[in-house]
Scaffold this motif. Structure first.
Motif, short mmCIF file in Angstrom:
data_model
loop_
_atom_site.label_atom_id
_atom_site.label_comp_id
_atom_site.label_asym_id
_atom_site.label_seq_id
_atom_site.Cartn_x
_atom_site.Cartn_y
_atom_site.Cartn_z
N VAL A 90 26.02 -12.77 87.20
CA VAL A 90 26.24 -14.11 86.67
C VAL A 90 25.19 -15.07 87.24
CG1 VAL A 90 28.70 -13.77 86.32
CG2 VAL A 90 27.90 -14.66 88.51
N ARG A 91 25.00 -16.18 86.55
CA ARG A 91 24.06 -17.21 86.98
C ARG A 91 24.84 -18.39 87.57
NH1 ARG A 91 24.68 -17.40 81.57
NH2 ARG A 91 25.25 -19.41 80.65
N THR A 92 24.16 -19.26 88.24
CA THR A 92 24.79 -20.42 88.84
C THR A 92 25.43 -21.31 87.78
OG1 THR A 92 23.13 -20.39 90.59
CG2 THR A 92 24.42 -22.40 90.35
N GLY A 93 26.70 -21.69 87.98
CA GLY A 93 27.41 -22.57 87.06
C GLY A 93 28.05 -21.89 85.87
N GLN A 94 27.91 -20.57 85.77
CA GLN A 94 28.49 -19.88 84.62
C GLN A 94 30.01 -19.91 84.72
OE1 GLN A 94 26.81 -16.03 83.81
NE2 GLN A 94 28.65 -15.28 82.80
N THR A 164 38.06 -25.33 84.84
CA THR A 164 37.09 -24.27 84.51
C THR A 164 36.45 -23.80 85.82
OG1 THR A 164 36.64 -25.30 82.36
CG2 THR A 164 35.04 -23.68 83.18
N VAL A 165 36.75 -22.58 86.23
CA VAL A 165 36.20 -22.03 87.48
C VAL A 165 34.83 -21.47 87.18
CG1 VAL A 165 36.58 -20.40 89.36
CG2 VAL A 165 38.54 -21.49 88.25
N ARG A 166 33.83 -21.92 87.93
CA ARG A 166 32.44 -21.53 87.68
C ARG A 166 31.85 -20.80 88.89
NH1 ARG A 166 30.74 -24.28 83.18
NH2 ARG A 166 32.08 -26.04 82.54
N ALA A 167 30.79 -20.02 88.63
CA ALA A 167 30.10 -19.30 89.71
C ALA A 167 29.31 -20.30 90.54
CB ALA A 167 29.17 -18.25 89.11
N PRO A 168 29.51 -20.31 91.87
CA PRO A 168 28.79 -21.28 92.70
C PRO A 168 27.31 -20.94 92.91
CG PRO A 168 30.18 -19.88 94.06
CD PRO A 168 30.49 -19.54 92.64
N PHE A 169 26.94 -19.66 92.70
CA PHE A 169 25.54 -19.26 92.85
C PHE A 169 25.33 -17.98 92.05
CE2 PHE A 169 27.97 -17.85 96.54
CZ PHE A 169 27.82 -16.47 96.48
N GLU A 170 24.08 -17.60 91.88
CA GLU A 170 23.74 -16.39 91.13
C GLU A 170 24.04 -15.16 91.97
OE1 GLU A 170 19.89 -14.35 88.84
OE2 GLU A 170 19.73 -16.33 89.79
N GLY A 171 24.63 -14.14 91.35
CA GLY A 171 24.95 -12.93 92.08
C GLY A 171 25.68 -11.93 91.21
N VAL A 172 26.30 -10.95 91.89
CA VAL A 172 27.03 -9.88 91.22
C VAL A 172 28.50 -10.02 91.56
CG1 VAL A 172 27.31 -7.38 90.98
CG2 VAL A 172 25.03 -8.36 91.32
N LEU A 173 29.35 -9.92 90.52
CA LEU A 173 30.79 -10.05 90.71
C LEU A 173 31.40 -8.72 91.15
CD1 LEU A 173 31.72 -12.11 87.52
CD2 LEU A 173 31.45 -12.96 89.86
N GLY A 174 32.52 -8.84 91.85
CA GLY A 174 33.25 -7.66 92.27
C GLY A 174 34.35 -7.29 91.29
N ILE A 175 35.48 -6.84 91.83
CA ILE A 175 36.60 -6.41 91.00
C ILE A 175 37.50 -7.61 90.70
CG2 ILE A 175 38.52 -4.80 90.81
CD1 ILE A 175 35.76 -3.50 90.95
N ARG A 176 37.88 -7.77 89.43
CA ARG A 176 38.74 -8.88 89.02
C ARG A 176 40.12 -8.75 89.64
NH1 ARG A 176 41.94 -9.19 84.33
NH2 ARG A 176 40.89 -7.36 83.45
#
Length: 406
Positions: A90-94, A164-176
């Motif tokens: 994901v990218r920042t703010g997604q 709306t919960v957003r990604a705080p920085f660019e990275g790889v997500l783990g397990i939901r």
């Protein structure tokens, strides 16, 4: 009667004499056997070599993400939509999760209506104030109500935005960790987010090495997931304090990780590289007898053979026929260890020939004959110098910290 007694005595004397003669022959044979020289002991040998060597400080550590958080919600609410899959990049703010905003949006419309009314009132009262139909106090009160209405609208819009919960920085997500329709209290764990390029490796070294460390110093990292592969990086930071309990200093190295193979939490073997040293005398570690009273080796020396000494028949091709090989126990001072090689600081010279295998049956001055060692083929010493990791795996029971001169 006398003749019978004499006959018995003669027979007894003959038996005793025969037994004594047999015993004498046995003792003479044993003495002759002991007087013969012991056969040479079979040993393998290796020569002391001088190599260009880069000392290193070995340690173990853990891989850490440059940034890593568990994404959570700032406000409570029910999950209306999930806009990611486990393992996504994901990218920042997604946007990741959308909480239900139905009630808050209805409240926002009421606040916006109050704001619009306050704006109309302030416009009307401003005209009346010019005609002196209202007092200045009435106008001030309406202006305050207008500001309060604007703040209420802004606060409600901010609250809806936090739904709306957003990604705080660019990275790889783990397990939901959530499902649609689930009610999330404030601060609930949603999914882990890790930034994997670059990564940190945190490790500790004894305080005696502190003077050898500096920022931007090169390090090599090995992990079990990729055997034989080396990841390179540099020291980013050195802790300003030493742990009082362990007397260790914490070091953090940064490594590029464009393909994301290094993952946070991995166990890492870290080698901090020291300046290259020239002409270092080295030996295989199994050629050295390590003892509490000092380290030693058996030095192989040539001596003239006696004329009746048949050991020259078993001499090695490079040994003169009229000489024999004897060993001399030599005390040495060892230094740094790298893989299966140990540095020799004192006691030997380049080219000296020492026993590699077969120490247990040797004594000082014993004669030996050289045989090929099945454990180290010719040229393996050079390979051990260039590939210390492979030889270190062959001798795990003697692993120590490379680069430590003690």
């Amino acid at each position: 009667m006398f003749l019978r007694l004499l006959s018995v005595l003669l027979i007894l004397a003959a038996l005793v004499g025969g037994l004594a003669y047999m015993k004498y022959e046995q003792v003479t044979a044993q003495m002759a056997q002991l007087s013969q020289p012991m056969p040479p002991s079979s040993v393998s040998d290796v020569r002391v070599q001088s190599q260009r060597w880069q000392p290193q400080l070995d340690a173990v550590g853990s891989v850490r993400a440059v940034q890593g958080v568990m994404v959570n919600n700032e406000v409570p609410g029910q999950v209306q939509a999930i806009r990611f899959e486990s393992g996504d990049r994901v990218r920042t703010g997604q946007a990741l999760v959308q909480l239900d905003t139905t009630v808050d949006e209805a409240d926002l419309k009421g606040l916006e209506a109050s704001l619009e009314l306050a704006q109309l009132q302030i416009e009307r009262n401003t005209k009346l104030l010019r005609d002196r139909a209202v007092s200045q106090g009435d106008v001030d009160q309406i202006q305050a109500e207008l500001a309060r209405a604007r703040a209420a609208v802004a606060g409600k819009r901010a609250l809806i935005d936090k739904m709306t919960v957003r990604a705080p920085f660019e990275g790889v997500l783990g397990i939901r960790q959530i499902d649609i329709g689930q009610y999330l209290p404030e601060g609930s764990s949603i999914v882990a987010l890790e930034a994997l390029d670059p990564v940190f490796v945190d490790y500790k070294l004894p305080e005696r090495h502190l003077a050898k460390l500096m920022e931007d110093q090169s390090v090599e990292v090995r992990v079990a997931a990729y055997p034989g592969e080396v990841f390179t990086g540099r020291i980013q930071a050195i802790s300003p304090t030493v742990d009082q309990g362990t007397r260790n200093v914490q070091v953090r190295a940064q490594l590029p990780n464009p393909d994301g193979r290094l993952r946070p939490g991995m166990f890492a073997k870290v080698a901090t590289l020291m300046p290259v040293r020239e002409q270092v005398l080295v030996l295989p570690r199994r050629a050295v007898a390590f003892n509490t009273y000092g380290d030693s080796v058996f030095l192989i020396q040539e001596q003239p053979a006696a004329p009746d000494d048949a050991s020259g028949a078993d001499a090695s091709p490079d040994q003169p026929a009229d000489t024999k090989l004897v060993v001399d126990r030599r005390q040495i001072t060892t230094g740094a260890v790298r893989g299966d090689l140990v540095e020799v600081l004192d006691g030997l010279s380049e080219g000296d020939r020492v026993v590699l295998a077969g120490h247990q049956k040797l004594r000082n001055g014993a004669e030996v004959q050289i045989v090929q060692d099945a454990g180290m083929a010719p040229g393996e010493l050079e390979q051990a110098a260039t590939d210390p990791e492979s030889t270190a795996q062959a001798a795990p029971d003697t692993a120590t910290s490379s680069g430590d001169g003690s």
